[in-house]
Scaffold this motif. Sequence first.
Motif, short mmCIF file in Angstrom:
data_model
loop_
_atom_site.label_atom_id
_atom_site.label_comp_id
_atom_site.label_asym_id
_atom_site.label_seq_id
_atom_site.Cartn_x
_atom_site.Cartn_y
_atom_site.Cartn_z
N ASP A 94 38.56 32.22 -12.64
CA ASP A 94 38.12 30.82 -12.63
C ASP A 94 36.80 30.68 -11.85
O ASP A 94 35.93 29.89 -12.21
CB ASP A 94 39.21 29.88 -12.09
CG ASP A 94 39.80 30.31 -10.76
OD1 ASP A 94 39.46 31.42 -10.27
OD2 ASP A 94 40.61 29.54 -10.20
N GLU A 95 36.64 31.48 -10.81
CA GLU A 95 35.37 31.42 -10.05
C GLU A 95 34.22 31.95 -10.91
O GLU A 95 33.13 31.35 -10.97
CB GLU A 95 35.50 32.25 -8.76
CG GLU A 95 34.27 32.15 -7.87
CD GLU A 95 34.47 32.87 -6.54
OE1 GLU A 95 35.63 33.05 -6.09
OE2 GLU A 95 33.44 33.25 -5.95
N ASP B 141 34.04 32.00 -14.18
CA ASP B 141 33.75 31.02 -15.25
C ASP B 141 32.91 29.86 -14.70
O ASP B 141 31.96 29.41 -15.34
CB ASP B 141 35.04 30.44 -15.84
CG ASP B 141 35.79 31.46 -16.70
OD1 ASP B 141 35.22 32.54 -16.97
OD2 ASP B 141 36.94 31.17 -17.08
N ALA B 142 33.27 29.38 -13.51
CA ALA B 142 32.57 28.22 -12.94
C ALA B 142 31.13 28.58 -12.58
O ALA B 142 30.19 27.81 -12.86
CB ALA B 142 33.32 27.71 -11.71
#
Length: 272
Positions: free
Chosen positions: A210-211, A213-214
């Motif tokens: 998720d990091e 992707d962000a």
Amino acid sequence: MQIRRLTPALGAEITGLDLSSDFDDETLNAVHEALVENQVLVIPAPDLTPEQHMALGRRIGEIEIHAFFPNLGPGLEQVSVLDSEEGNTASMWHTDETFLPHPPMGTLTHAKTLPDVGGDTMFASTTAAYDALSPNMKLYLEGLTALHDLSRTTELRYRFGGASPQHYADAIAQDRRTAHPVVRVHPETGAKGLFVNPTYTRHIVGLPPDESDAILAFLFQHSIKEHFTYRHHWREGDLLMWDNRSTMHRVLNDFPGRRLMYRVSVVGSAGR
Ligand SMILES: O=C(O)CCC(=O)C(=O)O
């Protein structure tokens, strides 16, 4: 030869140079310098033949056979063909072939047939985008690497009818992937630039998904802010050269009719 800058971030037009005639190494060096400085060059070349196009690429460096675009065939394999009627319009932002260990240092694209309206190409300066990051973000990105691979673009083409199931399966099986630094140092200028793109970059190595992707979503959006870009409205016979080490680009897929481009890429190497 006259050089006229096109936008504050990147791009210049060269006039007074006939690429289809013989020109000396001094002129070629001046073009190369202009390319490195301006990142994208626009040169009107209405009479350039595919053979001359290929020879021009060869004078800059070793030229490649493109990993997946079709080409002009025997003797002209290094001239790849982007024909919208064959479903080949590179409409996602990318830097050319970053799934390779040594992506091309530059590409020379010649407009053969254009739609009546539309089909412009957008360019973004990855060095201007890097310079505009906050000091905190620059520090965060330092030393990170990202994985680039060929499967996403083939997956998208498969999903939207542009690639067969076999083509998609082959792309996965070929497993063409390379990790590159997220911040790249230009081998000729020493300038730092962002080196991630939405077509080929899949994730930042070692970060939670998720990091990663962000951060990538932020970098992709940041890189294409209007003051880092140049939009080229093509005229038939235009030859564009771009420095693949300091730019991204995409075609605006907003047109009816045929858009046919011939392209030659010059292989990157450790020194360039
Ligand atoms: O057709 C264009 O204007 C650019 C094509 C492209 O993206 C490429 O050659 O990598």
